[in-house]
Design a protein around this motif. Structure first.
Motif, PDB file in Angstrom:
ATOM      1  N   ARG A 146       0.995  13.684   1.632  1.00  0.00           N
ATOM      2  CA  ARG A 146       1.942  12.889   0.825  1.00  0.00           C
ATOM      3  C   ARG A 146       3.313  12.901   1.491  1.00  0.00           C
ATOM      4  O   ARG A 146       3.799  13.942   1.927  1.00  0.00           O
ATOM      5  N   LEU A 147       3.916  11.685   1.570  1.00  0.00           N
ATOM      6  CA  LEU A 147       5.256  11.528   2.139  1.00  0.00           C
ATOM      7  C   LEU A 147       6.163  10.832   1.130  1.00  0.00           C
ATOM      8  O   LEU A 147       5.702  10.047   0.292  1.00  0.00           O
ATOM      9  N   LEU A 148       7.467  11.103   1.242  1.00  0.00           N
ATOM     10  CA  LEU A 148       8.476  10.297   0.559  1.00  0.00           C
ATOM     11  C   LEU A 148       9.054   9.326   1.586  1.00  0.00           C
ATOM     12  O   LEU A 148       9.624   9.750   2.594  1.00  0.00           O
ATOM     13  N   ARG A 161       9.866   5.519  -2.122  1.00  0.00           N
ATOM     14  CA  ARG A 161       8.499   5.392  -2.601  1.00  0.00           C
ATOM     15  C   ARG A 161       7.683   6.606  -2.142  1.00  0.00           C
ATOM     16  O   ARG A 161       7.832   7.072  -1.001  1.00  0.00           O
ATOM     17  N   LEU A 162       6.801   7.093  -2.990  1.00  0.00           N
ATOM     18  CA  LEU A 162       5.836   8.113  -2.589  1.00  0.00           C
ATOM     19  C   LEU A 162       4.653   7.434  -1.915  1.00  0.00           C
ATOM     20  O   LEU A 162       4.174   6.390  -2.374  1.00  0.00           O
ATOM     21  N   VAL A 163       4.181   8.019  -0.831  1.00  0.00           N
ATOM     22  CA  VAL A 163       3.067   7.452  -0.072  1.00  0.00           C
ATOM     23  C   VAL A 163       1.933   8.485  -0.011  1.00  0.00           C
ATOM     24  O   VAL A 163       2.146   9.614   0.463  1.00  0.00           O
ATOM     25  N   GLU A 164       0.762   8.110  -0.497  1.00  0.00           N
ATOM     26  CA  GLU A 164      -0.428   8.956  -0.376  1.00  0.00           C
ATOM     27  C   GLU A 164      -1.148   8.588   0.919  1.00  0.00           C
ATOM     28  O   GLU A 164      -1.669   7.483   1.056  1.00  0.00           O
ATOM     29  N   LEU A 165      -1.153   9.495   1.893  1.00  0.00           N
ATOM     30  CA  LEU A 165      -1.772   9.222   3.183  1.00  0.00           C
ATOM     31  C   LEU A 165      -3.297   9.339   3.083  1.00  0.00           C
ATOM     32  O   LEU A 165      -3.818  10.040   2.206  1.00  0.00           O
ATOM     33  N   ALA A 213      -1.198   2.106   8.699  1.00  0.00           N
ATOM     34  CA  ALA A 213      -1.637   1.017   7.824  1.00  0.00           C
ATOM     35  C   ALA A 213      -1.225   1.286   6.380  1.00  0.00           C
ATOM     36  O   ALA A 213      -0.765   0.379   5.662  1.00  0.00           O
ATOM     37  N   THR A 214      -1.361   2.539   5.935  1.00  0.00           N
ATOM     38  CA  THR A 214      -0.949   2.895   4.574  1.00  0.00           C
ATOM     39  C   THR A 214       0.564   2.745   4.416  1.00  0.00           C
ATOM     40  O   THR A 214       1.054   2.172   3.431  1.00  0.00           O
ATOM     41  N   SER A 217       1.532  -0.908   4.259  1.00  0.00           N
ATOM     42  CA  SER A 217       1.271  -1.519   2.963  1.00  0.00           C
ATOM     43  C   SER A 217       2.384  -1.196   1.971  1.00  0.00           C
ATOM     44  O   SER A 217       2.857  -2.080   1.243  1.00  0.00           O
ATOM     45  N   VAL A 218       2.829   0.057   1.945  1.00  0.00           N
ATOM     46  CA  VAL A 218       3.906   0.450   1.031  1.00  0.00           C
ATOM     47  C   VAL A 218       5.229  -0.203   1.447  1.00  0.00           C
ATOM     48  O   VAL A 218       6.027  -0.634   0.598  1.00  0.00           O
ATOM     49  N   LEU A 219       5.463  -0.291   2.762  1.00  0.00           N
ATOM     50  CA  LEU A 219       6.676  -0.949   3.244  1.00  0.00           C
ATOM     51  C   LEU A 219       6.738  -2.402   2.795  1.00  0.00           C
ATOM     52  O   LEU A 219       7.771  -2.885   2.318  1.00  0.00           O
TER      53      LEU A 219
END
Length: 344
Positions: A146-148, A161-165, A213-214, A217-219
């Motif tokens: 998980r990244l911020l 945004r929180l990103v679930e890798l 890619a994840t 998508s969030v970007l």
């Protein structure tokens, strides 16, 4: 019918007196208060022509007249002289805005200042993402999966945004992902993001592509698809305190309309980015698109660093307002906010 200079002077005097006194204006009062150099009878004749042409009206059976929306429009377009701000007013703007520490503070100080100076309802749009560029992007590991994601724009706006890798990602890979994204997106307009993000996924090393890619998508959701436009509002109490609305029941729909963000964005967010910031736009009464706001006038302009417009700001008030003073204040505040953004 083209109004001659004297009738234009009479209309200007009626508007100025009605704005100042809130009372219908009679011919004798105009002669006494203004240097018209004609008799009350002549002024009455001019007022009769102005009424016939739809520039003024008689609200009841007294002798006094008040301006119509058409009269205000002619006043704003041809008769009003924009008041220069006094040195004290300019210093007040500078002092109030000087302590702002970030974009949120700038916006909230701006909307409060506009409401206080104009005694109307003030509206400020946060810098639009569609008119911004990426200054920097940060990836902060929360865990191995998980990244911020933190995006900072050139206008000081910050999106998180929180990103679930898709799987565990080592710290070195996070660093490489951050460097790749900043190299590709840094300084670029957000409107260019879709093509750049697609290229990022293709150019990433095979082992980084699932994570990229994840992130991509969030970007895209953050920068392009959300269109998360934000609005700040202040001074609604000014409408109830001033007693400027003439007709019973006209205030409630105005207040209800001001609660709708889509209405506020339509009022002050559609500013054309056409080079140098022009005089504020004034929409009077029936010129407003929203029926519930047709007892009001809206004075709005764009703001931004230099000649770049990144958002809109303005005021909403009754049609009986001090147009020259309000136009000058809206323009001055917008210019100062633009200078603050340019310094950052």
């Amino acid at each position: 019918m083209e109004l001659d200079e004297r009738k234009q002077d009479v209309l200007r005097a009626i508007v100025e007196d009605f704005v100042a006194t809130q009372e219908p204006v009679g011919s004798r009062a105009l002669v006494e208060r203004h240097q018209l150099n004609v008799s009350p009878a002549t002024v009455r004749n001019d007022m009769a022509v102005l009424e016939e042409e739809g520039y003024i009206r008689q609200p009841h059976t007294s002798a006094g007249r008040v301006p119509t929306d058409r009269g205000y429009r002619l006043f704003v377009d041809r008769l009003a002289r924009v008041k220069p701000l006094s040195a004290a007013e300019r210093r007040a703007i500078e002092r109030f805005m000087a302590g702002a520490v970030d974009l949120d503070d700038v916006v909230h100080r701006t909307v409060r200042l506009l409401a206080q100076l104009t005694r109307q309802v003030a509206v400020v749009q946060y810098p639009s993402l569609t008119r911004s560029a990426v200054r920097h992007l940060e990836l902060v590991p929360i865990s191995t999966t998980r990244l911020l994601l933190v995006v900072i724009t050139d206008t000081g706006r910050v999106e998180q945004r929180l990103v679930e890798l898709p799987g565990p990602t080592p710290g070195d890979d996070v660093t490489e992902l951050r460097q790749l994204i900043n190299a590709k997106l840094g300084g670029e307009q957000l409107t260019e993001a879709p093509a750049l993000v697609a290229a990022l996924v293709e150019e990433a090393a095979p082992g980084l592509r699932p994570a990229m890619a994840t992130l991509g998508s969030v970007l895209l959701e953050t920068l392009v698809e959300r269109h998360d436009e934000r609005i700040a509002l202040a001074g609604t109490a000014n409408l109830t305190r001033t007693g400027l609305f003439d007709f019973q029941g006209s205030l409630r729909p105005v207040l209800e309309a001001l609660e709708e963000e889509v209405v506020l964005l339509k009022l002050i967010g559609e500013i054309e980015a056409d080079g140098e910031l022009a005089l504020p736009r004034v929409r009077i009464g029936d010129e407003n698109e929203f029926v519930d706001l047709r007892t009001t006038s809206v004075v709005s302009t764009g703001y931004g660093p230099g000649d770049t417009i990144v958002g809109g700001l303005g005021i909403v008030g009754p049609t009986r307002m001090d147009y020259p003073g309000t136009i000058a204040t809206v323009r001055a505040v917008a210019r100062y906010v633009g200078e603050l953004l340019a310094q950052n």
